[in-house]
Design a protein around this motif. Sequence first.
Motif, PDB file in Angstrom:
ATOM      1  N   ARG A  51      -2.102   2.139  -8.394  1.00 55.06           N
ATOM      2  CA  ARG A  51      -2.359   1.089  -7.404  1.00 55.06           C
ATOM      3  C   ARG A  51      -1.314   1.174  -6.300  1.00 55.06           C
ATOM      4  NH1 ARG A  51      -2.092  -4.276 -10.150  1.00 55.06           N
ATOM      5  NH2 ARG A  51      -4.191  -3.706 -10.822  1.00 55.06           N
ATOM      6  N   ALA A  52      -1.771   0.896  -5.061  1.00 51.48           N
ATOM      7  CA  ALA A  52      -0.876   0.860  -3.902  1.00 51.48           C
ATOM      8  C   ALA A  52      -1.231  -0.347  -3.053  1.00 51.48           C
ATOM      9  CB  ALA A  52      -0.989   2.141  -3.081  1.00 51.48           C
ATOM     10  N   GLU A  53      -0.205  -1.095  -2.636  1.00 54.01           N
ATOM     11  CA  GLU A  53      -0.382  -2.281  -1.804  1.00 54.01           C
ATOM     12  C   GLU A  53       0.625  -2.244  -0.664  1.00 54.01           C
ATOM     13  OE1 GLU A  53      -0.804  -6.119  -3.910  1.00 54.01           O
ATOM     14  OE2 GLU A  53      -0.459  -4.950  -5.737  1.00 54.01           O
ATOM     15  N   ALA A  54       0.223  -2.841   0.459  1.00 48.60           N
ATOM     16  CA  ALA A  54       1.116  -2.963   1.609  1.00 48.60           C
ATOM     17  C   ALA A  54       0.671  -4.136   2.455  1.00 48.60           C
ATOM     18  CB  ALA A  54       1.137  -1.685   2.444  1.00 48.60           C
ATOM     19  N   TRP A  55       1.636  -4.854   3.021  1.00 42.30           N
ATOM     20  CA  TRP A  55       1.329  -5.946   3.941  1.00 42.30           C
ATOM     21  C   TRP A  55       2.471  -6.091   4.939  1.00 42.30           C
ATOM     22  CZ3 TRP A  55       2.567  -6.741  -1.165  1.00 42.30           C
ATOM     23  CH2 TRP A  55       3.732  -7.470  -1.433  1.00 42.30           C
ATOM     24  N   TYR A  56       2.161  -6.796   5.998  1.00 40.06           N
ATOM     25  CA  TYR A  56       3.134  -6.934   7.085  1.00 40.06           C
ATOM     26  C   TYR A  56       3.059  -8.360   7.627  1.00 40.06           C
ATOM     27  CZ  TYR A  56       5.486  -6.213  11.569  1.00 40.06           C
ATOM     28  OH  TYR A  56       6.334  -6.310  12.634  1.00 40.06           O
ATOM     29  N   ASP A  57       4.196  -9.008   7.765  1.00 38.95           N
ATOM     30  CA  ASP A  57       4.261 -10.364   8.302  1.00 38.95           C
ATOM     31  C   ASP A  57       4.618 -10.305   9.784  1.00 38.95           C
ATOM     32  OD1 ASP A  57       3.621 -11.533   5.918  1.00 38.95           O
ATOM     33  OD2 ASP A  57       5.687 -11.905   5.300  1.00 38.95           O
ATOM     34  N   LEU A 110      11.010  -2.462   1.038  1.00 44.91           N
ATOM     35  CA  LEU A 110      10.740  -2.722   2.449  1.00 44.91           C
ATOM     36  C   LEU A 110      10.809  -1.404   3.201  1.00 44.91           C
ATOM     37  CD1 LEU A 110      10.210  -5.134   4.356  1.00 44.91           C
ATOM     38  CD2 LEU A 110      12.661  -5.149   4.841  1.00 44.91           C
ATOM     39  N   ALA A 111       9.651  -0.947   3.688  1.00 47.52           N
ATOM     40  CA  ALA A 111       9.569   0.311   4.422  1.00 47.52           C
ATOM     41  C   ALA A 111      10.020   0.096   5.865  1.00 47.52           C
ATOM     42  CB  ALA A 111       8.138   0.844   4.382  1.00 47.52           C
ATOM     43  N   PRO A 112      10.272   1.189   6.595  1.00 47.40           N
ATOM     44  CA  PRO A 112      10.609   1.034   8.024  1.00 47.40           C
ATOM     45  C   PRO A 112       9.558   0.222   8.770  1.00 47.40           C
ATOM     46  CG  PRO A 112      11.068   3.265   7.306  1.00 47.40           C
ATOM     47  CD  PRO A 112      10.383   2.595   6.159  1.00 47.40           C
ATOM     48  N   TYR A 113      10.015  -0.512   9.782  1.00 50.23           N
ATOM     49  CA  TYR A 113       9.193  -1.419  10.582  1.00 50.23           C
ATOM     50  C   TYR A 113       8.721  -2.613   9.765  1.00 50.23           C
ATOM     51  CZ  TYR A 113       9.200   2.591  13.696  1.00 50.23           C
ATOM     52  OH  TYR A 113       9.596   3.642  14.480  1.00 50.23           O
ATOM     53  N   TRP A 114       9.455  -2.940   8.680  1.00 54.14           N
ATOM     54  CA  TRP A 114       9.279  -4.189   7.927  1.00 54.14           C
ATOM     55  C   TRP A 114       7.923  -4.284   7.247  1.00 54.14           C
ATOM     56  CZ3 TRP A 114      13.694  -6.830   7.407  1.00 54.14           C
ATOM     57  CH2 TRP A 114      14.695  -6.607   8.362  1.00 54.14           C
ATOM     58  N   PHE A 115       7.480  -3.192   6.667  1.00 52.08           N
ATOM     59  CA  PHE A 115       6.283  -3.206   5.842  1.00 52.08           C
ATOM     60  C   PHE A 115       6.691  -3.390   4.382  1.00 52.08           C
ATOM     61  CE2 PHE A 115       4.556  -1.189   9.601  1.00 52.08           C
ATOM     62  CZ  PHE A 115       3.257  -1.645   9.651  1.00 52.08           C
ATOM     63  N   ASP A 116       6.126  -4.401   3.731  1.00 51.40           N
ATOM     64  CA  ASP A 116       6.324  -4.585   2.291  1.00 51.40           C
ATOM     65  C   ASP A 116       5.364  -3.653   1.565  1.00 51.40           C
ATOM     66  OD1 ASP A 116       8.192  -7.045   1.705  1.00 51.40           O
ATOM     67  OD2 ASP A 116       6.965  -7.622   3.430  1.00 51.40           O
ATOM     68  N   VAL A 117       5.922  -2.831   0.673  1.00 52.08           N
ATOM     69  CA  VAL A 117       5.143  -1.798   0.008  1.00 52.08           C
ATOM     70  C   VAL A 117       5.370  -1.894  -1.498  1.00 52.08           C
ATOM     71  CG1 VAL A 117       4.737   0.684  -0.233  1.00 52.08           C
ATOM     72  CG2 VAL A 117       5.296  -0.277   2.015  1.00 52.08           C
ATOM     73  N   GLU A 118       4.279  -1.738  -2.256  1.00 53.92           N
ATOM     74  CA  GLU A 118       4.343  -1.666  -3.719  1.00 53.92           C
ATOM     75  C   GLU A 118       3.445  -0.524  -4.188  1.00 53.92           C
ATOM     76  OE1 GLU A 118       3.438  -5.235  -5.773  1.00 53.92           O
ATOM     77  OE2 GLU A 118       4.862  -6.477  -4.642  1.00 53.92           O
TER      78      GLU A 118
END
Length: 397
Positions: free
Chosen positions: A304-310, A282-290
């Motif tokens: 591969r890089a992925e990111a999403w935000y709820d 979990l990156a700063p400002y609640w970004f899910d990162v893989e």
Amino acid sequence: MKTFGFLVATITAMPAAAQMHDMGGMKMPGMVMSKPASPKPAPKKPMPKRPSPRHSKPGKAASAPSQTVKPVASAKPAMGMPPNVTCSAEHAAMGHCKPTTTREAAPPHAMPDMPAAATACPPDHAAMGHCSPAAPNGGAAHSLAIGTDQPAGDAPPPAPPTTLAAARFYDPATMATANRIMRDEHGGMQMSQILFNLAEVQVRNGRDGYRWDGAGWFGGDIDRLVVKSEGEGGFGDKVKSAEVQALYSRTLDPYWNLQAGFRQDLGAGAKRTYVTVGIEGLAPYWFDVEGAVFLSDKGDALARAEAWYDQRLTQRATLQPRIELNVAAQDMPGSRIGAGLTTAELGLRLRYEITREFAPYFGVSWERRYGATARYARAEGEDGGGFALAVGARTWF
């Protein structure tokens, strides 16, 4: 007879009056005394007439007064204080008077149920230099210090208090079992979860298909076994691409996990095996990162890089933007992958949580193939990408 008593009282009061007048010449430390003005002479009072000899019987001396007047104590009283007032420790420290040693001369702040050693000199008066604290049993004065007032040193710490009251009644083996169960139930237990972040149907130019992206894990807070899977295909056709990863996950800190393991490709392309090293969190400002790097048994390298935000709109409605990038270090014709940036995807999905475990959603997805990867797709009759309508559900159990 009245005249004789008046003379005795006048002579007796002269020493006390003289002492009071002597205070005018007394100098106190730190004080500048102004020169007293010369007092005006008091008006002379008329002397009483001597009694006539006829009032006393001849041959007998005048009778003495009924009470004997005793002289005052030798200790000088404080300024403006009557002689019967006890000299306190504060006035004694300033030189106003001399303290008495009798038992009645206890300081006014002493409590009736406190020992004299503890009340003789309180800390606030000692800090002002009015007195010196006395140690009990003749010890050093600093032995009265407690808490943070104690001097620094390297003495061993006191033994920790016993917090398990039940240990007094149960044997150590029973207590050890109970403690282990308690730790397991408060964070040390084994847990598991299976989560499908994407499980959807995609409608794109009449070519409907499906897609999934999920993961499951089993373990504790520090060490876990993680299984990931993702892929896509078309209705009435076999799976176009799919993969499964088996990873060991180790916690780095409360927000990030290091993962390592193996990946196996499935589907229509070449079925290769990869060694995988990645990180998620979990990156700063609640970004899910893989992020992950893959090295195949043929020496091919992928990343591969992925990111999403709820983004919560209400307690149940959530908007999720998502991005995914794939990169290859070389051409892989067997997997229809070209060198460089192979694919990029942007998505926006709005879901509504009927329950926390089940949330249907709808949205749009945009995908684009680049370089040799796009040429491989066109050679097989596919386009290079475009928009698609996505309808699915996010679920976990």
